[in-house]
Design a protein around this motif. Structure first.
Motif, PDB file in Angstrom:
ATOM      1  N   LYS A  63      -4.300   6.899 -10.901  1.00 30.39           N
ATOM      2  CA  LYS A  63      -3.113   6.708 -10.063  1.00 30.39           C
ATOM      3  C   LYS A  63      -2.788   5.224  -9.901  1.00 30.39           C
ATOM      4  O   LYS A  63      -1.635   4.810  -9.933  1.00 30.39           O
ATOM      5  CB  LYS A  63      -3.361   7.345  -8.686  1.00 30.39           C
ATOM      6  CG  LYS A  63      -2.162   7.321  -7.760  1.00 30.39           C
ATOM      7  CD  LYS A  63      -2.495   7.958  -6.425  1.00 30.39           C
ATOM      8  CE  LYS A  63      -2.626   6.876  -5.362  1.00 30.39           C
ATOM      9  NZ  LYS A  63      -2.902   7.411  -4.029  1.00 30.39           N
ATOM     10  N   LYS A  64      -3.831   4.405  -9.732  1.00 27.77           N
ATOM     11  CA  LYS A  64      -3.605   2.990  -9.416  1.00 27.77           C
ATOM     12  C   LYS A  64      -3.392   2.125 -10.652  1.00 27.77           C
ATOM     13  O   LYS A  64      -2.699   1.119 -10.589  1.00 27.77           O
ATOM     14  CB  LYS A  64      -4.798   2.436  -8.625  1.00 27.77           C
ATOM     15  CG  LYS A  64      -4.892   3.002  -7.217  1.00 27.77           C
ATOM     16  CD  LYS A  64      -6.184   2.582  -6.537  1.00 27.77           C
ATOM     17  CE  LYS A  64      -6.329   3.270  -5.188  1.00 27.77           C
ATOM     18  NZ  LYS A  64      -7.664   3.131  -4.630  1.00 27.77           N
ATOM     19  N   GLY A 102       2.529   1.746  -3.304  1.00 30.15           N
ATOM     20  CA  GLY A 102       1.612   1.877  -4.441  1.00 30.15           C
ATOM     21  C   GLY A 102       1.681   0.699  -5.399  1.00 30.15           C
ATOM     22  O   GLY A 102       1.629   0.869  -6.620  1.00 30.15           O
ATOM     23  N   TYR A 118      -0.057  -2.547  -6.936  1.00 29.95           N
ATOM     24  CA  TYR A 118      -1.414  -3.085  -7.082  1.00 29.95           C
ATOM     25  C   TYR A 118      -1.359  -4.334  -7.956  1.00 29.95           C
ATOM     26  O   TYR A 118      -1.355  -4.251  -9.182  1.00 29.95           O
ATOM     27  CB  TYR A 118      -2.341  -2.024  -7.689  1.00 29.95           C
ATOM     28  CG  TYR A 118      -2.332  -0.738  -6.910  1.00 29.95           C
ATOM     29  CD1 TYR A 118      -2.991  -0.642  -5.692  1.00 29.95           C
ATOM     30  CD2 TYR A 118      -1.625   0.377  -7.359  1.00 29.95           C
ATOM     31  CE1 TYR A 118      -2.966   0.534  -4.951  1.00 29.95           C
ATOM     32  CE2 TYR A 118      -1.595   1.558  -6.623  1.00 29.95           C
ATOM     33  CZ  TYR A 118      -2.271   1.625  -5.417  1.00 29.95           C
ATOM     34  OH  TYR A 118      -2.241   2.786  -4.681  1.00 29.95           O
ATOM     35  N   SER A 144      -9.500   7.462  -8.211  1.00 27.58           N
ATOM     36  CA  SER A 144      -8.060   7.145  -8.108  1.00 27.58           C
ATOM     37  C   SER A 144      -7.615   6.076  -9.111  1.00 27.58           C
ATOM     38  O   SER A 144      -6.515   5.548  -9.005  1.00 27.58           O
ATOM     39  CB  SER A 144      -7.730   6.687  -6.685  1.00 27.58           C
ATOM     40  OG  SER A 144      -8.413   5.500  -6.376  1.00 27.58           O
ATOM     41  N   GLU A 159       0.838  -1.209   0.000  1.00 27.07           N
ATOM     42  CA  GLU A 159       0.000   0.000   0.000  1.00 27.07           C
ATOM     43  C   GLU A 159       0.869   1.253   0.000  1.00 27.07           C
ATOM     44  O   GLU A 159       0.639   2.198  -0.757  1.00 27.07           O
ATOM     45  CB  GLU A 159      -0.915  -0.031   1.240  1.00 27.07           C
ATOM     46  CG  GLU A 159      -1.637   1.260   1.529  1.00 27.07           C
ATOM     47  CD  GLU A 159      -3.076   1.303   1.036  1.00 27.07           C
ATOM     48  OE1 GLU A 159      -3.562   2.426   0.842  1.00 27.07           O
ATOM     49  OE2 GLU A 159      -3.690   0.252   0.844  1.00 27.07           O
TER      50      GLU A 159
END
Length: 517
Positions: A199-200, A127, A129, A196, A124
């Motif tokens: 961003k992700k 960042g 994923y 978001s 997390e």
């Protein structure tokens, strides 16, 4: 030591200001639990189920950041429609007993989960994923937990499976078909914090298109025998900032008619740079009203009358604030949010998180209840859905901002109290004790007091992971039994004394409030 004296004013026992959902206080299981499917077996823990049952009635949301990276990957061949194992013919009670986790396996899983949490929190922070595959066994374990505990399950579908600009529903349809074959009664969401996505995942989804994706999902649900009337909630946007309000407006233009409630997320502070003082700051707590009113105005403009939920919420974003979000001090943010959100007209609040990664959970890695868990159980038992008006003022007529009070009808499910009883809950954000004088119309009522203080003395106690109810530290009697959680009787006419840095529920048993009968 100075004692702050306040008077309870503006009390209206004749009119219900708002009425919230009977499942107003609801909880989430973070989708991070399925990052490795074996951890879903923790949901078979008899201890966790005992703790969960005390929080019902409630919705159980399964979602969060990981939901938009989850792919349903069944272990059986489901290419032929309805070619599924049939639902067990065992009675529900037997099924719940059969699916319980053996204690040796529970012990090992809890030890491994504590390490997994550290790994997930690092991901997390960095960042990262990753895509997550989950099978029908994870769905079975989740549904069994919800059903055996008494929750209404809301499952969050992946909205980042896309073909061009539109949502690709193939994977969701496979999951829906499986759930329907097992007669799993549940509701649905699509996507988590679409603001978001860029961003992700490097994908920007326009609010209007997101609404069309919900139209597509609703059409699929309407074609199902089991889910044609099921709940659909969204769009689970972050709190208003920059383009987020625009995203919500655009979503409502195309998708408002598809949803049963409009969901948004709220956290007060960034978990990585917050402080103890923030958790006790009236100005920080008041930001909830500012953000809520912005959202309510947007929704009222485009879709008047639509129910509004806090679809995910806690103290601090970014997984919570280390050493704060799971300690006694977090209760000030949580209880004030419950009081203020109901007063403002939010219908449901889903607490992040019952179990999952982060530091804002209600139970720790050993499945032991944390202070906010006990606070939530007392709220469930004592506070009804009818919101009444009340405010605290000093003798000079100045509103006391470090003493925050809320008034509801007492929960009618509680057999201990007669109809017409009211529950006052109060927070003292100051280290000085507070004294509350009741107005004439309720001053002669007998009172049951439930005062919550830190498990450890002094201001350092704000960092405590235990809590005292009327002086006794709260802990489970055994893995299947909660303590009795009894109040202390106060004689009629006595002022209410609230210690420094504490919060309390006061049930006024003989208030005979017309609004609560």
């Amino acid at each position: 030591m100075n004692v702050t004296s306040s008077i309870l004013k503006d009390v209206d026992l004749f009119r219900v200001l708002r009425r919230v959902n009977d499942r107003f206080l609801s909880v989430a299981i973070d989708a991070s639990l399925v990052a490795e499917e074996k951890y879903m077996y923790l949901l078979g823990s008899p201890k966790l189920r005992t703790l969960a049952k005390a929080l019902t009635p409630a919705f159980l949301r399964f979602g969060g950041t990981k939901q938009d990276f989850m792919i349903f990957t069944p272990q059986h061949d489901f290419s032929k429609s309805w070619n599924f194992p049939k639902k067990s013919a065992l009675p529900q009670e037997d099924l719940c007993e059969r699916l319980q986790l053996p204690s040796l396996l529970e012990k090992r899983l809890k030890e491994e989960w504590a390490q997994q949490e550290v790994l997930l929190q690092k991901e997390e922070l960095d960042g990262i994923y990753k895509k997550v595959k989950f099978s029908e066994y994870a769905v079975d374990l989740l549904y069994s937990f919800a059903n055996c505990s008494g929750f209404d399950l809301i499952f969050g579908l992946n909205a980042l499976l896309r073909t061009g600009n539109s949502w690709d529903s193939k994977n969701a349809q496979m999951l829906l078909s499986y759930c329907e074959s097992k007669a799993y009664n549940m509701s649905w969401e699509l996507g988590n914090e679409p603001n978001s996505y860029e961003k992700k995942a490097g994908i920007r989804v326009d609010g209007y298109q997101l609404g069309l994706d919900f139209v597509h999902l609703r059409k699929i649900l309407q074609e199902s025998k089991l889910y044609h009337m099921t709940g659909l909630y969204g769009p689970d946007v972050g709190q208003p900032r920059d383009h987020r309000r625009d995203l919500l407006e655009r979503f409502l233009e195309s998708g408002a008619k598809t949803i049963d409630a409009c969901t948004w997320h709220h956290y007060y502070v960034n978990g990585r740079d917050t402080s103890l003082e923030d958790f006790l700051d009236p100005e920080v707590l008041d930001t909830l009203a500012i953000k809520t009113n912005e959202v309510l105005q947007t929704i009222e403009l485009v879709s008047p009358g639509k129910k509004v939920w806090l679809g995910e919420t806690s103290s601090a974003y970014g997984g919570g604030a280390l050493g704060l979000s799971d300690r006694f001090v977090a209760g000030f943010m949580w209880l004030d949010k419950l009081g203020l959100a109901a007063k403002l007209g939010l219908d449901v609040i889903i607490r992040q998180v019952l179990i999952g990664s982060g530091t804002y959970h209600l139970v720790d890695a050993n499945l032991d209840p944390l202070p906010d868990y006990w606070l939530s159980v007392l709220y469930k038992r004592l506070v009804g859905p009818e919101v009444l008006n009340a405010a605290a003022f000093t003798s000079q007529g100045v509103e006391k901002r470090r003493l925050r009070v809320y008034l509801h009808c007492t929960n009618k499910r509680s057999s201990d109290f007669t109809r017409g009883a009211v529950t006052l809950f109060a927070l003292n954000l100051s280290k000085s004790p507070a004294r509350i004088s009741l107005p004439t119309q309720i001053s002669n009522s007998s009172v049951q007091a439930f005062v919550l203080e830190s498990g450890d003395p002094g201001e350092e106690g704000l960092y405590s992971s235990s809590v005292r109810l009327n002086g006794e530290v709260l802990k489970m009697v055994d893995d299947r039994t909660l303590p009795p959680l009894q109040g202390v009787p106060l004689p009629p006419g006595e002022r209410l004394n609230l210690p420094g840095f504490s919060f309390a529920f006061y049930v006024l048993k003989d208030a005979r409030a017309p609004a609560c009968r």
